[in-house]
Design a protein around this motif. Structure first.
Motif, PDB file in Angstrom:
ATOM      1  N   HIS A 205     -45.005 -62.496  16.792  1.00 28.43           N
ATOM      2  CA  HIS A 205     -44.470 -63.295  17.897  1.00 28.43           C
ATOM      3  C   HIS A 205     -43.928 -64.632  17.399  1.00 28.43           C
ATOM      4  CE1 HIS A 205     -45.720 -60.556  21.072  1.00 28.43           C
ATOM      5  NE2 HIS A 205     -46.885 -60.428  20.446  1.00 28.43           N
ATOM      6  N   LYS A 206     -44.626 -65.242  16.449  1.00 28.65           N
ATOM      7  CA  LYS A 206     -44.129 -66.488  15.872  1.00 28.65           C
ATOM      8  C   LYS A 206     -42.853 -66.231  15.072  1.00 28.65           C
ATOM      9  CE  LYS A 206     -46.887 -69.622  14.228  1.00 28.65           C
ATOM     10  NZ  LYS A 206     -47.957 -70.301  13.433  1.00 28.65           N
ATOM     11  N   VAL A 207     -42.805 -65.093  14.402  1.00 31.10           N
ATOM     12  CA  VAL A 207     -41.594 -64.728  13.653  1.00 31.10           C
ATOM     13  C   VAL A 207     -40.395 -64.643  14.595  1.00 31.10           C
ATOM     14  CG1 VAL A 207     -40.451 -62.898  12.343  1.00 31.10           C
ATOM     15  CG2 VAL A 207     -42.801 -63.549  11.780  1.00 31.10           C
ATOM     16  N   VAL A 208     -40.574 -63.948  15.712  1.00 31.44           N
ATOM     17  CA  VAL A 208     -39.480 -63.819  16.683  1.00 31.44           C
ATOM     18  C   VAL A 208     -39.060 -65.189  17.196  1.00 31.44           C
ATOM     19  CG1 VAL A 208     -38.873 -62.981  18.990  1.00 31.44           C
ATOM     20  CG2 VAL A 208     -40.027 -61.456  17.374  1.00 31.44           C
ATOM     21  N   ASP A 209     -40.035 -66.029  17.528  1.00 38.82           N
ATOM     22  CA  ASP A 209     -39.717 -67.354  18.049  1.00 38.82           C
ATOM     23  C   ASP A 209     -38.914 -68.183  17.049  1.00 38.82           C
ATOM     24  OD1 ASP A 209     -41.013 -66.802  20.415  1.00 38.82           O
ATOM     25  OD2 ASP A 209     -42.890 -67.786  19.840  1.00 38.82           O
ATOM     26  N   VAL A 210     -39.247 -68.058  15.780  1.00 35.30           N
ATOM     27  CA  VAL A 210     -38.552 -68.851  14.763  1.00 35.30           C
ATOM     28  C   VAL A 210     -37.166 -68.297  14.458  1.00 35.30           C
ATOM     29  CG1 VAL A 210     -38.564 -69.515  12.327  1.00 35.30           C
ATOM     30  CG2 VAL A 210     -40.640 -69.740  13.687  1.00 35.30           C
ATOM     31  N   ILE A 211     -37.082 -67.016  14.138  1.00 36.68           N
ATOM     32  CA  ILE A 211     -35.786 -66.496  13.679  1.00 36.68           C
ATOM     33  C   ILE A 211     -34.785 -66.325  14.822  1.00 36.68           C
ATOM     34  CG2 ILE A 211     -36.905 -65.372  11.732  1.00 36.68           C
ATOM     35  CD1 ILE A 211     -36.423 -62.681  13.059  1.00 36.68           C
ATOM     36  N   SER A 212     -35.282 -66.306  16.073  1.00 38.53           N
ATOM     37  CA  SER A 212     -34.346 -66.213  17.198  1.00 38.53           C
ATOM     38  C   SER A 212     -33.584 -67.516  17.404  1.00 38.53           C
ATOM     39  CB  SER A 212     -35.082 -65.842  18.488  1.00 38.53           C
ATOM     40  OG  SER A 212     -36.000 -66.862  18.865  1.00 38.53           O
ATOM     41  N   LYS A 213     -33.987 -68.552  16.678  1.00 37.72           N
ATOM     42  CA  LYS A 213     -33.254 -69.830  16.754  1.00 37.72           C
ATOM     43  C   LYS A 213     -32.200 -69.931  15.651  1.00 37.72           C
ATOM     44  CE  LYS A 213     -36.033 -71.239  20.035  1.00 37.72           C
ATOM     45  NZ  LYS A 213     -36.960 -70.083  20.062  1.00 37.72           N
ATOM     46  N   GLY A 214     -32.108 -68.916  14.801  1.00 42.50           N
ATOM     47  CA  GLY A 214     -31.168 -68.945  13.682  1.00 42.50           C
ATOM     48  C   GLY A 214     -30.143 -67.826  13.745  1.00 42.50           C
ATOM     49  N   ALA A 215     -29.624 -67.453  12.589  1.00 42.62           N
ATOM     50  CA  ALA A 215     -28.518 -66.498  12.505  1.00 42.62           C
ATOM     51  C   ALA A 215     -28.903 -65.085  12.930  1.00 42.62           C
ATOM     52  CB  ALA A 215     -27.964 -66.473  11.080  1.00 42.62           C
ATOM     53  N   ALA A 216     -30.203 -64.784  12.962  1.00 40.43           N
ATOM     54  CA  ALA A 216     -30.647 -63.443  13.351  1.00 40.43           C
ATOM     55  C   ALA A 216     -30.712 -63.262  14.860  1.00 40.43           C
ATOM     56  CB  ALA A 216     -32.019 -63.140  12.751  1.00 40.43           C
ATOM     57  N   GLN A 217     -30.454 -64.326  15.602  1.00 38.08           N
ATOM     58  CA  GLN A 217     -30.576 -64.281  17.069  1.00 38.08           C
ATOM     59  C   GLN A 217     -29.715 -63.178  17.673  1.00 38.08           C
ATOM     60  OE1 GLN A 217     -28.105 -65.126  19.503  1.00 38.08           O
ATOM     61  NE2 GLN A 217     -29.509 -64.859  21.217  1.00 38.08           N
ATOM     62  N   SER A 218     -30.246 -62.509  18.693  1.00 38.13           N
ATOM     63  CA  SER A 218     -29.485 -61.514  19.453  1.00 38.13           C
ATOM     64  C   SER A 218     -30.132 -61.338  20.819  1.00 38.13           C
ATOM     65  CB  SER A 218     -29.471 -60.161  18.731  1.00 38.13           C
ATOM     66  OG  SER A 218     -30.766 -59.565  18.741  1.00 38.13           O
ATOM     67  N   TRP A 219     -29.391 -60.734  21.742  1.00 41.18           N
ATOM     68  CA  TRP A 219     -29.957 -60.426  23.053  1.00 41.18           C
ATOM     69  C   TRP A 219     -31.165 -59.526  22.900  1.00 41.18           C
ATOM     70  CZ3 TRP A 219     -31.473 -56.392  25.984  1.00 41.18           C
ATOM     71  CH2 TRP A 219     -31.627 -56.587  27.362  1.00 41.18           C
ATOM     72  N   GLN A 220     -31.061 -58.546  22.013  1.00 44.95           N
ATOM     73  CA  GLN A 220     -32.166 -57.613  21.817  1.00 44.95           C
ATOM     74  C   GLN A 220     -33.416 -58.335  21.336  1.00 44.95           C
ATOM     75  OE1 GLN A 220     -32.124 -54.470  22.720  1.00 44.95           O
ATOM     76  NE2 GLN A 220     -29.955 -54.390  23.248  1.00 44.95           N
ATOM     77  N   MET A 221     -33.255 -59.276  20.413  1.00 40.81           N
ATOM     78  CA  MET A 221     -34.407 -60.009  19.900  1.00 40.81           C
ATOM     79  C   MET A 221     -35.059 -60.839  21.000  1.00 40.81           C
ATOM     80  SD  MET A 221     -34.644 -62.688  16.719  1.00 40.81           S
ATOM     81  CE  MET A 221     -34.271 -61.396  15.520  1.00 40.81           C
ATOM     82  N   GLU A 222     -34.245 -61.550  21.756  1.00 36.09           N
ATOM     83  CA  GLU A 222     -34.793 -62.439  22.775  1.00 36.09           C
ATOM     84  C   GLU A 222     -35.410 -61.688  23.945  1.00 36.09           C
ATOM     85  OE1 GLU A 222     -32.077 -65.469  23.963  1.00 36.09           O
ATOM     86  OE2 GLU A 222     -32.264 -66.527  22.055  1.00 36.09           O
ATOM     87  N   ASN A 223     -34.860 -60.518  24.273  1.00 34.35           N
ATOM     88  CA  ASN A 223     -35.330 -59.775  25.443  1.00 34.35           C
ATOM     89  C   ASN A 223     -36.260 -58.615  25.126  1.00 34.35           C
ATOM     90  OD1 ASN A 223     -33.698 -60.764  28.030  1.00 34.35           O
ATOM     91  ND2 ASN A 223     -32.347 -60.883  26.261  1.00 34.35           N
ATOM     92  N   ARG A 224     -36.298 -58.181  23.868  1.00 33.49           N
ATOM     93  CA  ARG A 224     -37.113 -57.025  23.512  1.00 33.49           C
ATOM     94  C   ARG A 224     -38.083 -57.290  22.356  1.00 33.49           C
ATOM     95  NH1 ARG A 224     -35.564 -55.866  27.805  1.00 33.49           N
ATOM     96  NH2 ARG A 224     -34.325 -54.060  28.460  1.00 33.49           N
ATOM     97  N   GLY A 225     -37.883 -58.354  21.621  1.00 36.48           N
ATOM     98  CA  GLY A 225     -38.720 -58.596  20.448  1.00 36.48           C
ATOM     99  C   GLY A 225     -40.204 -58.626  20.762  1.00 36.48           C
ATOM    100  N   HIS A 226     -40.612 -59.427  21.732  1.00 36.12           N
ATOM    101  CA  HIS A 226     -42.037 -59.567  22.047  1.00 36.12           C
ATOM    102  C   HIS A 226     -42.620 -58.290  22.649  1.00 36.12           C
ATOM    103  CE1 HIS A 226     -42.267 -63.762  20.964  1.00 36.12           C
ATOM    104  NE2 HIS A 226     -41.192 -64.034  21.706  1.00 36.12           N
ATOM    105  N   THR A 227     -41.859 -57.616  23.510  1.00 33.21           N
ATOM    106  CA  THR A 227     -42.375 -56.372  24.098  1.00 33.21           C
ATOM    107  C   THR A 227     -42.493 -55.274  23.045  1.00 33.21           C
ATOM    108  OG1 THR A 227     -40.111 -55.841  24.822  1.00 33.21           O
ATOM    109  CG2 THR A 227     -41.580 -56.841  26.449  1.00 33.21           C
ATOM    110  N   MET A 228     -41.611 -55.259  22.060  1.00 32.59           N
ATOM    111  CA  MET A 228     -41.726 -54.289  20.971  1.00 32.59           C
ATOM    112  C   MET A 228     -43.018 -54.528  20.198  1.00 32.59           C
ATOM    113  SD  MET A 228     -37.732 -54.283  19.729  1.00 32.59           S
ATOM    114  CE  MET A 228     -37.845 -53.084  18.387  1.00 32.59           C
ATOM    115  N   LEU A 229     -43.316 -55.776  19.912  1.00 33.41           N
ATOM    116  CA  LEU A 229     -44.545 -56.104  19.195  1.00 33.41           C
ATOM    117  C   LEU A 229     -45.785 -55.709  20.003  1.00 33.41           C
ATOM    118  CD1 LEU A 229     -43.473 -59.599  17.859  1.00 33.41           C
ATOM    119  CD2 LEU A 229     -44.077 -57.628  16.423  1.00 33.41           C
ATOM    120  N   ASP A 230     -45.683 -55.778  21.320  1.00 35.74           N
ATOM    121  CA  ASP A 230     -46.808 -55.431  22.191  1.00 35.74           C
ATOM    122  C   ASP A 230     -46.867 -53.944  22.530  1.00 35.74           C
ATOM    123  OD1 ASP A 230     -47.565 -58.088  22.268  1.00 35.74           O
ATOM    124  OD2 ASP A 230     -46.477 -58.523  24.114  1.00 35.74           O
ATOM    125  N   GLY A 231     -45.900 -53.184  22.029  1.00 39.94           N
ATOM    126  CA  GLY A 231     -45.891 -51.744  22.295  1.00 39.94           C
ATOM    127  C   GLY A 231     -45.575 -51.387  23.729  1.00 39.94           C
TER     128      GLY A 231
END
Length: 292
Positions: A205-231
């Protein structure tokens, strides 16, 4: 015919599924006279109870007297059947706007059929998912006659944040194919990255929060990253629907010679998710292949 979204217009909406129901609702909310049709009549009855308007027993009945007919159905044969029947009663000069995701070839086929009846057919697939449809912020990619687009753009803006004419008949569907190619690759890359983070002992979750502020940012990351980690995958755009869309992409690529090796690979990964029983899970369930 006016193109002002503030002037009430008589329209029909055919297909009240996950996307179509909310889209039709935004037209009614904007003050338009909406007649709906759905293969399952109970859905149409429930929609009218919630939004007003009228309910028709068939596409032909719904299109009678309408200026514009919208449809959002399943596949090529559904478009042929529903749009074809609507054309039987739509008055000359009327426009059919197809928000289904189907092949460019069937869109061109229906465009030719419409022109033969002094009608217009626009292929106008959407992106943004159920949430985008409910919030009225979809992206609408439109192919077909430019004048017909100008006459209907304000109506589509009732549920679309971005409504863009992409070119002649089929251009909307081809643009949607590009959209799905990009999403497929992004979701697989995100799944691999998050799986890597977990294996490396990082706080995902911290990884998503950090890299979503940089070049790796995407709609998928912001809207699905945390739910993917939570299964959590019991929502969103179903794997079955994505496989249908990617099948359309791969068929078109074979016709036009485009090389889409990553898309073909991710399509097979989605087949793995289906084999795991994940047919109706969100497309982000690619993560399940890497964490089982």
């Amino acid at each position: 015919m006016t193109d002002s979204s503030s002037a009430p217009r008589k329209v029909a909406f055919l297909g009240l599924g996950t996307m179509g129901g909310p889209m039709a609702g935004h037209l009614a909310k904007a003050g338009h006279d909406v007649t709906v049709y759905n293969r399952t009549a109970a859905k149409a009855e429930a929609w009218v109870a919630a939004h007003g308007g009228g309910r028709a027993a068939s596409p032909k009945e719904a299109a009678a007297g309408a200026e514009v007919v919208f449809l959002c159905v399943g596949g090529d044969d559904d478009v042929r059947a529903v749009a074809g029947e609507a054309m039987e009663s739509l008055a000359p000069g009327g426009v059919i706007v197809d928000h289904s995701t189907v092949s460019a070839s069937v869109s061109r086929e229906m465009d030719a059929l419409a022109r033969g009846r002094a009608l217009f057919f626009l292929d106008a697939p959407v992106s943004g998912g159920q949430a985008g449809a409910e919030k009225g912020i979809l992206t609408v990619m439109v192919g077909g006659d430019a004048d017909a687009f100008a006459r209907t753009q304000a109506l589509m803006a009732c549920f679309g944040r971005s409504v863009v004419h992409m070119g002649p008949s089929g251009a909307g569907q081809l643009t949607k194919m590009v959209n799905q190619i990009c999403i497929a690759g992004l979701v697989q890359a995100l799944a691999e990255g998050l799986s890597f983070a977990q294996q490396a002992g990082l706080d995902g979750h911290k990884v998503v929060d950090v890299i979503s502020k940089g070049a790796a940012q995407s709609w998928q990351m912001e809207n699905r990253g945390h739910t993917m980690l939570d299964g959590k995958f019991d929502f969103g755009f179903a794997v079955d629907w994505m496989r249908k869309d990617l099948g359309i992409v791969l068929d078109e690529a074979r016709r036009n010679g485009a090389k889409v090796p990553v898309t073909a690979l991710v399509d097979q990964f989605y087949a793995d998710v289906q084999a795991m029983g994940g047919n109706r899970l969100d497309t982000s369930s690619l993560m399940k292949r890497l964490t089982r």
